[in-house]
Design a protein around this motif. Structure first.
Motif: not given
Length: 409
Positions: A287-309
């Motif tokens: 945890e790093f409370p001051d490091r926000k990861v928010e409102n990022n948007i992912f679409y129309h990507n291809n995720f293929v044969n990854n060990t962990q998606y």
């Protein structure tokens, strides 16, 4: 008898001491001759080449190498000129910068083979310069310090120490630079944006090495790059917000395809991420409370044969996995499409707080990126990049509407 033994022991001790001193001298001796002194070459503000005996010929505002320069460095002190290496080599002794531009504008450095320096080309407070079609083999190849509107194009850049150093580093205060159509091989980080904004990294080829592109900044574009067999694809280490990541092809057994450690409102679409240990990573393992990861948007990507998606770290904030109409293609999605609209009938579940409500049944149609894009295609790409920033930015109202849908299964 005792006297004879004592004399023998004394002589033996003296012999050992003398021999040890010889070994110490051998161990500390430097059998290599000192490197020859580096010759500093200048293109002066008045247009002269200093020293005058340097094999660089002047044709008006064009300066052409006539021979290799070994154990030399070059500093350009004149604006509005072209320095043409004509395929010759500028080689150092492992220190300094090969070519330095400080406070310069409208200078072109091209067709030069630069090797064995700390930096190949160093731009300081310089604008509207072009570094093109060079071969570089140094620890940190191109460095931009407080420099804007420069073009780094068509260069072949190799890490001098495999897996270490940088291909291009864009430091704080450097903005609106274009890094286009270069090849990066065995660099620790291919392109590193360290506090720069509004830069374009497009149409490059990254082979092996470490992370292909690392960004800490705002409104940068990372697009249409090929990234193969490196330890990482694209990393937003932050703070990094309002960056656009699209059309990249990330393949090979990397540790992670795309990761956002600290950033918000980044748009990620039409990327192909295959065969990575982790396809997408958000946040840190702890945890790093001051490091926000928010409102990022992912679409129309291809995720293929990854060990962990997807790996979600300590991220209590909201991120989005579709644009309200279409989501992403996940090769491990096993849902159905009874109405034949190309969208899965059930969401793709990432965890209890993250899901793609509109998973694609078939891979998204992403244009194939040639390994070395043609310049015609690249110029067309540049003409639409500015439009792409506007068209594909996150719209807060859509995010709010989507948030109301995200929990409906």
């Amino acid at each position: 008898m005792k006297k004879t033994v004592s004399v023998f022991i004394l002589l033996f001790v003296l012999f050992l001491a003398h021999t040890s001193l010889q070994f110490v001298d051998l161990a500390t001796a430097n059998f290599l001759p000192p490197p020859p002194p580096t010759v500093q070459v200048y293109i002066r503000a008045d247009g002269t080449v200093d020293p005058a005996t340097t094999p660089i010929e002047r044709f008006g505002d064009v300066y052409v190498f006539a021979d290799n320069l070994l154990n030399h460095t070059l500093e350009v002190q004149r604006d509005n000129i072209v320095v043409d290496g004509a395929g010759f080599t500028l080689k150092g002794v492992g220190v300094n910068a090969g070519v330095t531009l400080s406070g310069r504008k409208n200078v072109t450095i091209k067709n030069l083979d630069i090797r064995n320096y700390v930096m190949s080309v160093w731009l300081q407070q310089s604008t509207n310069n072009t570094i093109s079609d060079n071969r570089m083999l140094t620890f940190m190849n191109v460095i931009l310090d407080s420099s804007a509107n420069n073009q780094i194009t068509g260069n072949s850049i190799t890490g001098q120490d495999t897996g270490y150093g940088y291909g291009v580093q864009v430091n704080s205060g450097s903005s609106k630079n274009t890094i286009l159509g270069n090849s990066f091989t065995d660099t620790g980080i291919g392109v590193r944006v360290e506090g720069g904004d509004y830069n374009i990294i497009s149409g490059n080829c990254f082979i092996r090495g470490g992370t292909s592109v690392l960004v800490r900044g705002f409104y940068n574009i990372i697009s249409k790059n090929n990234m193969a067999d490196g330890t990482g694809g694209i990393s937003v280490t932050g703070p990094g917000s309002y960056n656009t990541i699209f059309g990249n092809n990330i393949t090979g057994k990397s540790k992670c395809g795309i990761k956002i450690y600290h950033g918000s409102s980044n748009t990620v679409y039409e990327n192909h991420v295959a065969n990575s240990a982790v396809g997408v990573k958000l946040g840190f393992d702890h945890e790093f409370p001051d490091r926000k990861v928010e409102n990022n948007i992912f679409y129309h990507n291809n995720f293929v044969n990854n060990t962990q998606y997807v790996f979600i770290g300590y991220v209590p904030d909201y991120n989005f996995w579709n644009n309200g109409e279409k989501g992403n293609y996940w090769s491990n999605y096993n849902g159905t499409d009874n109405d034949g609209d190309g969208i899965g009938d059930t969401p793709y579940i990432i965890d209890e707080n993250n899901q793609d409500n509109y998973p694609l049944i078939e891979p998204a149609d992403i244009p194939v990126i040639p390994e070395f894009p043609s310049w015609t295609a690249m110029m067309l790409l540049l003409s639409v990049l500015a439009v792409a920033v506007t068209v594909y930015k996150v719209r807060l109202t859509k995010m709010v509407n989507q948030h109301s849908k995200r929990c409906k299964i």
